[in-house]
Design a protein around this motif. Structure first.
Motif, PDB file in Angstrom:
ATOM      1  N   ILE A 121      -3.782   2.965   8.231  1.00 22.89           N
ATOM      2  CA  ILE A 121      -3.582   2.775   6.806  1.00 22.89           C
ATOM      3  C   ILE A 121      -3.536   3.917   6.085  1.00 22.89           C
ATOM      4  O   ILE A 121      -2.669   4.167   4.885  1.00 22.89           O
ATOM      5  N   THR A 122      -4.600   4.785   6.425  1.00 24.89           N
ATOM      6  CA  THR A 122      -4.624   6.288   5.825  1.00 24.89           C
ATOM      7  C   THR A 122      -3.389   7.141   6.052  1.00 24.89           C
ATOM      8  O   THR A 122      -2.538   7.556   5.151  1.00 24.89           O
ATOM      9  N   LEU A 123      -2.802   7.132   7.147  1.00 27.88           N
ATOM     10  CA  LEU A 123      -1.590   7.776   7.438  1.00 27.88           C
ATOM     11  C   LEU A 123      -0.350   7.263   6.637  1.00 27.88           C
ATOM     12  O   LEU A 123       0.371   7.826   6.019  1.00 27.88           O
ATOM     13  N   ALA A 124      -0.396   5.886   6.701  1.00 28.46           N
ATOM     14  CA  ALA A 124       0.690   5.151   5.866  1.00 28.46           C
ATOM     15  C   ALA A 124       0.655   5.424   4.335  1.00 28.46           C
ATOM     16  O   ALA A 124       1.751   5.621   3.770  1.00 28.46           O
ATOM     17  N   THR A 125      -0.615   5.494   3.663  1.00 31.47           N
ATOM     18  CA  THR A 125      -0.471   5.515   2.301  1.00 31.47           C
ATOM     19  C   THR A 125      -0.745   7.164   1.981  1.00 31.47           C
ATOM     20  O   THR A 125       0.343   7.542   1.007  1.00 31.47           O
ATOM     21  N   TYR A 126      -1.785   7.807   2.514  1.00 29.45           N
ATOM     22  CA  TYR A 126      -1.876   9.238   2.043  1.00 29.45           C
ATOM     23  C   TYR A 126      -0.705  10.081   2.681  1.00 29.45           C
ATOM     24  O   TYR A 126      -0.177  11.219   2.162  1.00 29.45           O
ATOM     25  N   GLY A 127      -0.226   9.699   3.993  1.00 25.78           N
ATOM     26  CA  GLY A 127       1.158  10.337   4.358  1.00 25.78           C
ATOM     27  C   GLY A 127       2.468   9.885   3.983  1.00 25.78           C
ATOM     28  O   GLY A 127       2.734  10.412   3.101  1.00 25.78           O
ATOM     29  N   VAL A 128       2.822   8.544   4.449  1.00 24.71           N
ATOM     30  CA  VAL A 128       4.061   8.236   4.195  1.00 24.71           C
ATOM     31  C   VAL A 128       4.362   7.919   2.512  1.00 24.71           C
ATOM     32  O   VAL A 128       5.208   8.506   1.944  1.00 24.71           O
ATOM     33  N   LEU A 165       4.265  11.087   0.413  1.00 24.94           N
ATOM     34  CA  LEU A 165       5.017  11.967   0.662  1.00 24.94           C
ATOM     35  C   LEU A 165       6.594  11.378  -0.011  1.00 24.94           C
ATOM     36  O   LEU A 165       7.029  12.264  -0.632  1.00 24.94           O
ATOM     37  N   ILE A 166       6.664  10.416  -0.004  1.00 31.17           N
ATOM     38  CA  ILE A 166       7.836   9.689  -1.013  1.00 31.17           C
ATOM     39  C   ILE A 166       7.769   9.918  -2.329  1.00 31.17           C
ATOM     40  O   ILE A 166       8.555  10.531  -3.107  1.00 31.17           O
ATOM     41  N   GLY A 167       6.421   9.634  -2.719  1.00 34.55           N
ATOM     42  CA  GLY A 167       6.147   9.742  -4.209  1.00 34.55           C
ATOM     43  C   GLY A 167       6.127  11.252  -4.652  1.00 34.55           C
ATOM     44  O   GLY A 167       6.832  11.431  -5.836  1.00 34.55           O
ATOM     45  N   SER A 168       5.869  11.936  -3.853  1.00 35.21           N
ATOM     46  CA  SER A 168       6.076  13.531  -4.206  1.00 35.21           C
ATOM     47  C   SER A 168       7.484  13.895  -4.473  1.00 35.21           C
ATOM     48  O   SER A 168       7.899  14.614  -5.403  1.00 35.21           O
ATOM     49  N   PHE A 169       8.098  13.741  -3.454  1.00 36.46           N
ATOM     50  CA  PHE A 169       9.672  14.095  -3.636  1.00 36.46           C
ATOM     51  C   PHE A 169      10.359  13.148  -4.951  1.00 36.46           C
ATOM     52  O   PHE A 169      10.871  13.992  -5.680  1.00 36.46           O
ATOM     53  N   LEU A 170      10.072  11.910  -5.193  1.00 39.30           N
ATOM     54  CA  LEU A 170      10.254  11.205  -6.328  1.00 39.30           C
ATOM     55  C   LEU A 170       9.853  11.689  -7.850  1.00 39.30           C
ATOM     56  O   LEU A 170      10.788  11.759  -8.699  1.00 39.30           O
ATOM     57  N   SER A 171       8.792  12.059  -7.752  1.00 38.87           N
ATOM     58  CA  SER A 171       8.203  12.616  -8.920  1.00 38.87           C
ATOM     59  C   SER A 171       8.779  13.588  -9.351  1.00 38.87           C
ATOM     60  O   SER A 171       9.051  13.838 -10.731  1.00 38.87           O
ATOM     61  N   SER A 181       0.928  -1.306  -0.028  1.00 33.20           N
ATOM     62  CA  SER A 181       0.067  -0.121   0.148  1.00 33.20           C
ATOM     63  C   SER A 181       0.832   1.185   0.097  1.00 33.20           C
ATOM     64  O   SER A 181       0.581   2.335  -0.728  1.00 33.20           O
ATOM     65  N   ILE A 182       1.904   1.225   0.970  1.00 39.77           N
ATOM     66  CA  ILE A 182       2.833   2.258   0.828  1.00 39.77           C
ATOM     67  C   ILE A 182       3.598   2.508  -0.459  1.00 39.77           C
ATOM     68  O   ILE A 182       3.741   3.755  -1.086  1.00 39.77           O
ATOM     69  N   ALA A 183       3.967   1.280  -0.827  1.00 36.60           N
ATOM     70  CA  ALA A 183       4.873   1.189  -2.295  1.00 36.60           C
ATOM     71  C   ALA A 183       3.943   1.705  -3.497  1.00 36.60           C
ATOM     72  O   ALA A 183       4.707   2.726  -4.339  1.00 36.60           O
ATOM     73  N   ILE A 184       2.538   1.566  -3.687  1.00 36.15           N
ATOM     74  CA  ILE A 184       1.747   1.858  -4.861  1.00 36.15           C
ATOM     75  C   ILE A 184       1.441   3.210  -4.824  1.00 36.15           C
ATOM     76  O   ILE A 184       1.348   3.960  -5.769  1.00 36.15           O
TER      77      ILE A 184
END
Length: 405
Positions: free
Chosen positions: A339-346, A349-355, A218-221
């Motif tokens: 699960i919401t904190l992990a997906t929309y949060g963590v 957050l990683i995806g925004s920096f990477l994108s 979930s975090i990775a996707i």
């Protein structure tokens, strides 16, 4: 009760109209507007959503749920948010703009949970009554996109007006929220521990190998998911697609239609197949974007957008159902918050920096190499899918369909 449901539906309509009014075209405004932001700056603006999602449990759990009526907190947050949205529309530097958006999302993200809480507290059978009310929110998002496209703000480079439209709607919802049914704090919320408020008691779910695999997936996707939210609108406008925001609203249309089919599909396919199809849809979506264009390949763009229903419903809504089934009644709320904190949060957050980093890497003086940009999240989603298929083992489960966010 019908009158109450209509009032709650109006609340949801405005709640998501506000979000859709500015968030979809945010990237295009930053890149093509007066701020001339870089891809990294675009990512910085979007990660405000993730930070807001991380902070939301503190604000709602520690303050709203314990001491104040939910509808009054909703009203105050939206009125303050209206001021910050207007500030974003007149900001002349990126730093000022980013500060306004960051402040706004710290206020807005908690309102998502508050709106859900207000709605469900005034329903006798939430599992049946909530979906039609929540669908009004999707309609609000759709209408916001269609309105932006109809007014031609993308083509006329007047996207600062989207923030003013959102500010007006936020002020309207803030005032309207004072008239909503009274929703005082629950006694159990007053007595909840910090761990329960933040969903940390749901950590025990990670002892299950199957749930741990799902949790990490979930975090990775959510990493490739950030590419869609952050850069789809700038991509479509770069290609010269007219009314891009309106076209993107087809994604919410497919989400609504597939939501209605979820009970039928979930009962027949089971958890693993639904989750895998959701991830596979992300791979396909980005491949379609990589090879689409505004001419002969326009159908590929439309196909990628329409896949949003499968991308979101099959993975995120199924994930909510799966989490609910594993958590049980005692830890249900904390597990959903976790699960919401992990997906929309963590994850995002990683995806925004990477994108932002990937888009900058594939940007030259000649422009952005969108094909390579989209193939990157397609590859990430493919790796997550393959790992999930090999590692996830769980018996089919059945449960009532949970509402989307």
């Amino acid at each position: 009760m019908t009158s109450t449901m209509s009032r709650l539906g109006a609340m949801m309509f405005l709640q998501f109209f506000i979000w859709g009014a500015w968030f979809v075209t945010l990237g295009t405004y930053l890149v093509q507007g007066p701020l001339q932001a870089s891809a990294s700056q675009v990512a910085t603006a979007f990660l405000s959503q993730s930070i807001g999602a991380i902070v939301a449990p503190f604000l709602v759990g520690l303050i709203a749920d314990r001491y104040f009526a939910a509808q009054r907190i909703l009203a105050v947050l939206h009125i303050l948010g209206a001021v910050l949205m207007w500030g974003a529309s007149v900001a002349t530097t990126f730093d000022t703009f980013a500060a306004c958006v960051m402040g706004y999302m710290l206020l807005f993200m908690p309102t998502l949970a508050l709106a859900n809480s207000i709605a469900m507290r005034h329903m006798q059978v939430p599992e049946k009554q909530f979906p039609p009310v929540r669908v009004a929110g999707s309609v609000g998002w759709i209408i916001a996109g269609v309105l932006i496209g109809w007014l031609g703000w993308e083509q006329s480079h007047r996207l600062e007006l989207t923030f003013r439209m959102a500010a007006g709607a936020s002020l309207l919802l803030g005032l309207y929220a004072f008239t909503l049914p009274h929703t005082p704090p629950l006694e159990r919320a007053r007595n909840a521990s910090l761990g329960q408020i933040l969903g940390l008691d749901a950590l025990r779910l990670l002892k299950s190998r199957s749930y741990l695999v799902f949790f990490l997936a979930s975090i990775a996707i959510c990493i490739p998911l950030s590419f869609y939210y952050n850069f789809t609108n700038p991509y479509l406008n770069d290609l010269g697609v007219r009314g891009a925001a309106g076209l993107q609203s087809l994604g919410q249309v497919s989400e609504v239609l597939l939501m209605l089919a979820m009970p039928f599909l979930f009962a027949r396919l089971g958890v693993k197949a639904m989750l895998a199809l959701g991830m596979a849809a992300w791979v396909l979506r980005y491949a379609l974007f990589a090879y689409g264009d505004a001419g002969a390949g326009f159908a590929l763009l439309v196909g990628g957008i329409v896949l949003h229903g499968i991308c979101y419903d099959f993975f995120f809504v199924t994930g909510q159902i799966y989490t609910d089934a594993h958590a049980g009644p005692a830890a249900r709320s904390s597990a959903q918050g976790f699960i919401t904190l992990a997906t929309y949060g963590v994850g995002m957050l990683i995806g925004s920096f990477l994108s932002g980093a990937v888009v900058e890497h594939y940007t030259t003086a000649a422009g952005r190499d969108w094909q390579h940009i989209w193939l990157f999240p397609a590859g990430v989603a493919l790796v997550v899918l393959v790992a999930f298929l090999f590692l996830f083992r769980d018996k089919p489960a059945s449960a009532a369909v949970a509402p989307s966010h």
